[in-house]
Design a protein around this motif. Structure first.
Motif, PDB file in Angstrom:
ATOM      1  N   GLN A   1      -0.754  -6.226 -12.173  1.00 22.00           N
ATOM      2  CA  GLN A   1      -0.934  -7.321 -13.212  1.00 22.00           C
ATOM      3  C   GLN A   1       0.603  -8.094 -13.557  1.00 22.00           C
ATOM      4  N   LEU A   2       1.470  -7.044 -13.880  1.00 26.51           N
ATOM      5  CA  LEU A   2       2.837  -7.641 -13.927  1.00 26.51           C
ATOM      6  C   LEU A   2       3.272  -8.259 -12.769  1.00 26.51           C
ATOM      7  N   GLN A   3       2.977  -8.147 -11.497  1.00 28.50           N
ATOM      8  CA  GLN A   3       3.419  -8.856 -10.453  1.00 28.50           C
ATOM      9  C   GLN A   3       2.879 -10.316 -10.430  1.00 28.50           C
ATOM     10  N   ARG A   4       1.605 -10.184 -10.728  1.00 26.13           N
ATOM     11  CA  ARG A   4       0.898 -11.691 -10.848  1.00 26.13           C
ATOM     12  C   ARG A   4       1.630 -12.469 -12.033  1.00 26.13           C
ATOM     13  N   SER A   5       1.854 -11.809 -13.149  1.00 25.96           N
ATOM     14  CA  SER A   5       2.389 -12.591 -14.127  1.00 25.96           C
ATOM     15  C   SER A   5       3.889 -13.064 -14.096  1.00 25.96           C
ATOM     16  N   ALA A   6       4.482 -12.312 -13.292  1.00 28.46           N
ATOM     17  CA  ALA A   6       6.023 -12.647 -12.912  1.00 28.46           C
ATOM     18  C   ALA A   6       6.238 -13.729 -11.731  1.00 28.46           C
ATOM     19  N   ALA A   7       5.022 -13.801 -11.085  1.00 32.72           N
ATOM     20  CA  ALA A   7       5.031 -14.821 -10.000  1.00 32.72           C
ATOM     21  C   ALA A   7       5.535 -16.157 -10.124  1.00 32.72           C
ATOM     22  N   ASN A   8       5.228 -16.708 -11.435  1.00 37.55           N
ATOM     23  CA  ASN A   8       6.077 -17.970 -11.932  1.00 37.55           C
ATOM     24  C   ASN A   8       7.167 -17.759 -12.961  1.00 37.55           C
ATOM     25  N   SER A   9       7.658 -16.601 -13.124  1.00 33.40           N
ATOM     26  CA  SER A   9       8.748 -16.314 -14.076  1.00 33.40           C
ATOM     27  C   SER A   9       9.908 -16.033 -13.278  1.00 33.40           C
ATOM     28  N   GLN A  10      11.114 -16.603 -13.935  1.00 36.11           N
ATOM     29  CA  GLN A  10      12.303 -16.182 -13.376  1.00 36.11           C
ATOM     30  C   GLN A  10      13.174 -15.098 -13.859  1.00 36.11           C
ATOM     31  N   SER A  11      12.631 -14.378 -14.740  1.00 41.61           N
ATOM     32  CA  SER A  11      13.074 -13.342 -15.325  1.00 41.61           C
ATOM     33  C   SER A  11      13.458 -12.110 -14.407  1.00 41.61           C
TER      34      SER A  11
ATOM     35  N   ILE B   1       9.496  -4.385 -12.620  1.00 44.10           N
ATOM     36  CA  ILE B   1       8.452  -4.312 -11.637  1.00 44.10           C
ATOM     37  C   ILE B   1       8.955  -3.600 -10.477  1.00 44.10           C
ATOM     38  N   ASP B   2      10.072  -3.803  -9.756  1.00 39.98           N
ATOM     39  CA  ASP B   2      10.658  -3.103  -8.634  1.00 39.98           C
ATOM     40  C   ASP B   2      10.748  -1.656  -9.189  1.00 39.98           C
ATOM     41  N   GLN B   3      11.167  -1.112 -10.270  1.00 44.94           N
ATOM     42  CA  GLN B   3      11.378   0.114 -10.924  1.00 44.94           C
ATOM     43  C   GLN B   3      10.036   0.751 -10.690  1.00 44.94           C
ATOM     44  N   ARG B   4       9.157   0.112 -11.170  1.00 46.50           N
ATOM     45  CA  ARG B   4       7.649   0.816 -11.184  1.00 46.50           C
ATOM     46  C   ARG B   4       7.029   1.021  -9.763  1.00 46.50           C
ATOM     47  N   ILE B   5       7.628   0.111  -9.045  1.00 45.60           N
ATOM     48  CA  ILE B   5       6.967   0.242  -7.427  1.00 45.60           C
ATOM     49  C   ILE B   5       7.803   1.388  -6.797  1.00 45.60           C
ATOM     50  N   THR B   6       8.959   1.330  -7.022  1.00 44.94           N
ATOM     51  CA  THR B   6       9.798   2.567  -6.294  1.00 44.94           C
ATOM     52  C   THR B   6       9.433   3.953  -6.790  1.00 44.94           C
ATOM     53  N   GLU B   7       8.817   3.709  -8.131  1.00 44.83           N
ATOM     54  CA  GLU B   7       8.163   5.188  -8.703  1.00 44.83           C
ATOM     55  C   GLU B   7       6.824   5.490  -8.002  1.00 44.83           C
ATOM     56  N   LEU B   8       6.104   4.366  -7.808  1.00 44.67           N
ATOM     57  CA  LEU B   8       4.740   4.718  -6.993  1.00 44.67           C
ATOM     58  C   LEU B   8       4.729   4.705  -5.430  1.00 44.67           C
ATOM     59  N   ARG B   9       5.896   4.568  -4.773  1.00 46.55           N
ATOM     60  CA  ARG B   9       6.201   4.624  -3.424  1.00 46.55           C
ATOM     61  C   ARG B   9       5.608   5.916  -2.707  1.00 46.55           C
ATOM     62  N   PRO B  10       6.254   6.951  -3.560  1.00 46.27           N
ATOM     63  CA  PRO B  10       5.825   8.230  -2.731  1.00 46.27           C
ATOM     64  C   PRO B  10       4.329   8.759  -2.728  1.00 46.27           C
ATOM     65  N   VAL B  11       3.525   7.875  -3.484  1.00 49.51           N
ATOM     66  CA  VAL B  11       2.201   8.181  -4.001  1.00 49.51           C
ATOM     67  C   VAL B  11       1.223   7.762  -2.523  1.00 49.51           C
ATOM     68  N   PRO B  12       0.594   8.705  -1.736  1.00 53.54           N
ATOM     69  CA  PRO B  12      -0.146   8.229  -0.745  1.00 53.54           C
ATOM     70  C   PRO B  12      -1.453   7.906  -1.100  1.00 53.54           C
ATOM     71  N   PHE B  13      -1.625   6.682  -1.335  1.00 60.06           N
ATOM     72  CA  PHE B  13      -2.934   5.908  -1.881  1.00 60.06           C
ATOM     73  C   PHE B  13      -3.997   6.528  -1.086  1.00 60.06           C
ATOM     74  N   ALA B  14      -3.933   6.230   0.452  1.00 60.39           N
ATOM     75  CA  ALA B  14      -5.122   6.423   1.147  1.00 60.39           C
ATOM     76  C   ALA B  14      -5.500   7.882   1.326  1.00 60.39           C
ATOM     77  N   THR B  15      -4.968   8.864   0.778  1.00 59.05           N
ATOM     78  CA  THR B  15      -5.355  10.126   0.546  1.00 59.05           C
ATOM     79  C   THR B  15      -6.485  10.315  -0.488  1.00 59.05           C
ATOM     80  N   ALA B  16      -6.561   9.364  -1.141  1.00 55.71           N
ATOM     81  CA  ALA B  16      -7.523   9.420  -2.442  1.00 55.71           C
ATOM     82  C   ALA B  16      -9.033   9.576  -1.785  1.00 55.71           C
ATOM     83  N   ILE B  17      -9.081   9.035  -0.606  1.00 61.05           N
ATOM     84  CA  ILE B  17     -10.219   8.945   0.181  1.00 61.05           C
ATOM     85  C   ILE B  17     -10.286  10.185   1.337  1.00 61.05           C
TER      86      ILE B  17
END
Length: 200
Positions: free
Chosen positions: A114-124, A131-147
């Motif tokens: 949701q933050l990524q979408r709201s930041a699409a038009n923002s120059q902040s 957002i980059d920090q949050r993504i870096t924290e999520l990077r090690p999580v293997p999403f596909a193994t949820a199934i």
């Protein structure tokens, strides 16, 4: 969108593909069991009951209807979404499913999207760095193994018994299947009942 953001969406795309592959495998097993069971039941009923044109026509179109519904719902629908012919679940829906599986990320994944979408038009720069920090924290999580595709083994109990019964009948009394099927497929043809005795 940053390269980090693209990586996040790629991981979600991989999860969505596996989600529909899982549905396809489950659907194939369920529809196989259901259709073979219906086919055997109708073939046996016709073989022993020797129904008239009306009864065989009902069998024929019932089998077609059940096949169409089962295959459309359980096989074709996941397949067209797996191949991206029609849109499937959204990134937000995928993030919610992943979040339920990995309790350590909870709503962080959905909030990041949701933050990524709201930041699409923002120059902040501050917002982009967050957002980059949050993504870096999520990077090690293997999403596909949820199934876990191996969980579909439990659906073999619906597919294997009818298939094994079909093989057994084809070995022991093949005419039960072949004769019953022939009469159902030719449902508009009038068949004479066999005489209960032989002429010498």
């Amino acid at each position: 969108m940053s390269g980090e953001g693209n990586q996040l969406l790629q991981k979600l795309d991989e999860f969505i593909r596996k989600y529909y592959l899982n549905q396809l495998i489950r659907g194939a097993l369920l529809s196989t069991g259901l259709l073979v069971a219906f086919f055997l039941a109708f073939a046996a009923l016709e073989y022993y009951g020797r129904f008239g044109i009306t009864g065989r026509t009902i069998f024929f179109y019932s089998l077609l209807l059940v096949s169409a519904i089962a295959l459309t719902q359980w096989v074709v629908s996941p397949l067209i979404r797996l191949w991206n012919i029609r849109p499937g679940i959204s990134y937000d829906e995928a993030a919610s499913i992943v979040g339920k599986h990995f309790s350590n990320i909870e709503d962080r994944l959905l909030n990041t999207l949701q933050l990524q979408r709201s930041a699409a038009n923002s120059q902040s720069e501050l917002l982009m760095a967050s957002i980059d920090q949050r993504i870096t924290e999520l990077r090690p999580v293997p999403f596909a193994t949820a199934i876990d595709l191996k969980e579909n083994k439990q659906f073999l109990r619906y597919a294997l018994p009818p298939l094994l019964l079909l093989v057994l009948i084809l070995v022991i009394a093949p005419s039960l299947v072949t004769e019953g099927t022939r009469r159902i497929v030719n449902h508009r043809t009038a068949f004479e009942n066999l005489a209960p005795f032989l002429f010498n």
